[in-house]
Design an enzyme around this catalytic site. Structure first.
Site, mmCIF file in Angstrom:
data_model
loop_
_atom_site.group_PDB
_atom_site.id
_atom_site.type_symbol
_atom_site.label_atom_id
_atom_site.label_comp_id
_atom_site.label_asym_id
_atom_site.label_seq_id
_atom_site.Cartn_x
_atom_site.Cartn_y
_atom_site.Cartn_z
ATOM 1 N N ASP A 184 33.027 -12.510 -13.332
ATOM 2 C CA ASP A 184 32.841 -10.883 -13.775
ATOM 3 C C ASP A 184 31.383 -10.601 -12.958
ATOM 4 O OD1 ASP A 184 31.327 -12.300 -16.059
ATOM 5 O OD2 ASP A 184 31.152 -10.276 -17.074
ATOM 6 N N ASP A 227 28.386 -11.902 -13.630
ATOM 7 C CA ASP A 227 26.930 -11.729 -14.019
ATOM 8 C C ASP A 227 26.087 -13.393 -14.423
ATOM 9 O OD1 ASP A 227 28.544 -12.360 -15.883
ATOM 10 O OD2 ASP A 227 28.365 -11.050 -17.820
ATOM 11 N N ASP A 230 30.492 -16.399 -11.438
ATOM 12 C CA ASP A 230 31.776 -16.715 -12.938
ATOM 13 C C ASP A 230 32.425 -15.451 -12.534
ATOM 14 O OD1 ASP A 230 30.419 -14.918 -13.599
ATOM 15 O OD2 ASP A 230 30.575 -15.280 -16.183
ATOM 16 N N SER A 257 35.230 -12.566 -18.082
ATOM 17 C CA SER A 257 34.135 -13.658 -17.845
ATOM 18 C C SER A 257 33.952 -14.929 -17.329
ATOM 19 C CB SER A 257 32.973 -13.787 -18.945
ATOM 20 O OG SER A 257 31.807 -13.474 -18.933
#
Length: 271
Positions: A248, A250, A246, A105
């Site tokens: 990833d 999401d 960010d 993440s």
């Protein structure tokens, strides 16, 4: 009593690469256990799809995970770098039994981890994660399948385009961003292709940043954990809107045309 999980936290698992749980050996076991669990559901031939962010360590963890899943007899499609939301949507669209996102993440490049999704495109339930954890700790040789029913593995190159098409299908046919100037910071992460491509395909003039991943620069002085970057980009290019993702993709931070960060609650209220 609350059932605590041994490996998976509230949002999958993450940690330093080559630490106790985040290494090739463990990812093979995660794959084998996941494949074994889903195969026991006996529907039809089971399918897992795997996407990742842009971390260098993805190259070490993905093959191990794939090997574990195929060793349990699951078919695997690898999608390459793709936003977590894209993986969730494609898990549902491709009727996969399991979607796995290899990501840490918004963490720096030296971490990595997993997020797991079920066939409904939602996070895998705690109950299923607990069952998979039980299998991780059992003897490997019990779960390795016979040679004739090993899984097959295929790389799909068009995952980002499929994801963009799903997103665009939510808009009216004549929807357009023509005349809008949008700055986007993709954190050198999973959204580096589909972020700018989606906005351009809808007619926006796009100023992109954080779209040159090298495996080590994900979330490094860019992306949603460094919102000063998007404030600066909006002012520099006189954009109408700034979007910061960010690693990833999401998570989103939005800046208005003045370079002021919009409160996340306002974004949710608007949606």
């Amino acid at each position: 009593k609350l059932m605590t999980k041994k490996y998976f936290g509230t949002d999958g698992i993450r940690g330093a690469i080559n630490s106790e749980y985040i290494n090739g050996d463990m990812f093979f076991k995660f794959g084998l256990a996941s494949g074994t669990y889903f195969k026991s559901q006996k529907k039809r031939k089971q399918i897992a799809i795997i996407a990742k962010d842009t971390r260098l360590s993805g190259y070490t963890l993905e093959p191990a995970l794939v090997s574990g899943l195929a060793s349990a007899g699951m078919h695997v499609y690898t999608l390459g770098p793709l936003p977590t939301n894209g993986l969730a949507m494609l898990t549902k669209k491709m009727n996969a039994n399991l979607g796995i996102m290899i990501t840490a993440s918004h963490n720096q490049f030296y971490d990595n981890g997993l997020k797991l999704f079920g066939p409904d495109g939602l996070k895998l339930s705690d109950k299923i994660e607990k069952r998979i954890e039980k299998l991780i700790d059992t003897n490997i040789s019990k779960h390795l399948t016979t040679p004739s029913v090993l899984g097959r593995v295929k790389r799909l190159e068009d995952a980002n385009d499929n994801y963009i098409n799903i997103l665009k299908s939510n808009f009216p046919k004549d929807f357009s961003l023509k005349g809008l100037k949008i700055a986007i910071d993709c954190a050198n992460g999973a959204g580096y292709k589909s972020g700018p491509k989606l906005l351009r395909s809808l007619g926006a003039k796009v100023f992109e940043f954080g779209t040159s991943p090298n495996g080590l620069n994900i979330n490094n002085n860019c992306g949603s954990t460094f919102p000063n970057k998007i404030k600066w980009l909006v002012r520099k290019y006189k954009a109408n809107l700034g979007i910061s993702l960010d690693g990833d993709a999401d998570r989103i931070i939005i800046s208005d045309e003045k370079g002021t960060i919009i409160d996340g609650d306002q974004i949710i209220a608007m949606l």
